[in-house]
Design an enzyme around this catalytic site. Sequence first.
Site, PDB file in Angstrom:
ATOM      1  N   HIS A 189       0.823  -1.209   0.000  1.00 23.34           N
ATOM      2  CA  HIS A 189       0.000   0.000   0.000  1.00 23.34           C
ATOM      3  C   HIS A 189       0.860   1.262   0.000  1.00 23.34           C
ATOM      4  CE1 HIS A 189      -3.488   2.430   0.466  1.00 23.34           C
ATOM      5  NE2 HIS A 189      -2.897   3.070   1.464  1.00 23.34           N
ATOM      6  N   GLU A 431       5.630 -16.086 -22.881  1.00 26.56           N
ATOM      7  CA  GLU A 431       6.302 -16.071 -21.574  1.00 26.56           C
ATOM      8  C   GLU A 431       6.928 -17.414 -21.252  1.00 26.56           C
ATOM      9  OE1 GLU A 431       3.441 -14.831 -18.610  1.00 26.56           O
ATOM     10  OE2 GLU A 431       1.852 -16.048 -19.476  1.00 26.56           O
ATOM     11  N   CYS A 502       4.503  -6.745 -21.816  1.00 34.76           N
ATOM     12  CA  CYS A 502       3.748  -6.272 -20.646  1.00 34.76           C
ATOM     13  C   CYS A 502       4.370  -6.714 -19.332  1.00 34.76           C
ATOM     14  CB  CYS A 502       2.289  -6.700 -20.742  1.00 34.76           C
ATOM     15  SG  CYS A 502       2.068  -8.477 -20.836  1.00 34.76           S
TER      16      CYS A 502
END
Length: 575
Positions: A189, A431, A502
């Site tokens: 966070h 990937e 990405c």
Amino acid sequence: MKSIKGIPASYGIAIGPAFVFGREEIVIETYPIDDSEAEWQRFETARVITRQQLDEAYQVTREDCGEEAAEIFNAQKLMLDDPELIKTVKARIESERVNVEFILHETAENYARQLEAIEDEYLSARAVDIRDVTSRCLRNLLGLHESPSAGLKTPSIIVSQDLTPSDTVLINKDFVLGFCTAEGGSTSHTAILARGLGIPAVVGAGKEVRAIQNGDDLVIDGDAGIVVINPSKQALKDFTNRQENFLRVQAEAEAITHKPAVTLDGHRVEVVANIGNVEGVQSALEAGAEGVGLLRSEFLYLERSTLPTEEEQFLKYKTIADAFGDKPVILRTLDVGGDKDIPYIDLPQETNPFLGLRAIRLCLTRPELFKPQLRAALRAGYGNNLKLMFPMVATLADVVQTRALLEECRAELKKEGYAVADKMDIGIMIEIPSAAIMADQLAEVVDFFSIGTNDLSQYTLAADRTNAQVAQIASGFQPAVFRLIKGVIEAAHAKGKWVGLCGEMAGELLAIPILLGLGLDEFSMNPPAIPFAKRLIRSISYEHAQGVAIKALNLPGDQEIRAYIQEAVPEVQLG
Ligand code: PEP
Ligand code: MG
């Protein structure tokens, strides 16, 4: 002077005094109760108050730091109302007849520990949220109020073990120069909040952070992940210069972030965003994203305790795709397994889950799980530019089988009278090394590729990305990985298909010149990285990047490549 190395979490350099953020411990006592119904009512009342506080925290954070950072409080409300948690607390009050504080604390702590045990950065970070919302509820039960930042009266660098979302709402942001925490990763966070505020941050700096005292002079280098305690005069001067440079670069980057990513000699690429949910849309658009290159649909599944229905998925996907209008949104189908567990999906126990039934492999064995997602995507893609992408493709057969299932869904939907996208571009993630090697054949059966370097690196170097002891080896900067990327781009271009990337590397400034030079068409990254990436692309020439890429691929290792780029492309420096 002393330096500590942590994880770079938010760009920039902060210089100022330390404010050590401490907090009074909540002491949980156990005592017997007579009236279990009254005890249950205490819990219900505390939950009502907690819910109101979370709503307020959401509003304040949204105004201060944007939707993405605020969303954490909505997630906490879901945790507070989690049916499983409520059922357990109620049953235990009745059977054990002890005070609810004790029961709530134990139940929530068990749950948080289970999440922490999963080797997934995102899920471990959610353990912090469970503890945060529980402690808020406990304070309400105990009638405690807190203000751990009461002493914060001058602009300071906040130093803490880890910051919970509730802690951060209490801090007066006008006095925050930077963050430094002992715990947390790049999706903790503190990291999300710091990026939302555009404040430098270093997280996960370890136990040495405890040695920092209130008022110590500190420097936070959010690009390199370094914390300097009581810097020498010379170091302070150097960092002050770098800070000035950084602020200049940041202003330049923000000024051009809504312009196209075109090199000095006119070569254009697309810069798009990685997002996980509807809440990510706003920050992506604000950052100048030209679309979404990776919508991690598993977030939709991770944030809840039951399987999302086709209808729920349809609404979310459509909301996101519509928000981007004509711009592309690439929806990646469910990528669970490996380190991402979803308790209600009942994944098999495996010795090597990263090499097991993960992502598309799992989905193909569970059509009851996969078909609602495919159907939702086909419906949501009607009238916008939604594209579909499959993760963990290893063979051509994976694609053939998946496409057949997709066509089956399309035919069913049409028969049922739904409006569906007639032409939806289909892509795959590259990937797994086998997919990179077979890119020429795979390019014939899809519309585009997106290279997932987070996984491609770990599978190429046989080094688990979640194992800190070998994570360094699983670096996308290894020439072996760049060579695979080169082959994939060439194979796709030869068949007239475009290639994106990405993985985290797409937003790393040191990687961008090489990827650009190799001919990558689309760079997909976390929104805060977009202005810096666009600025870099716009300040170099394609011709130079091509030369740099050739040279880099012939260097022996990742360290040499990093050092070479720093020297050959000075525009990568932020400070
Ligand atoms: C990747 O592997 O590079 C990727 C983008 O997917 P994830 O990190 O979700 O596995
Ligand atoms: Mg991946």
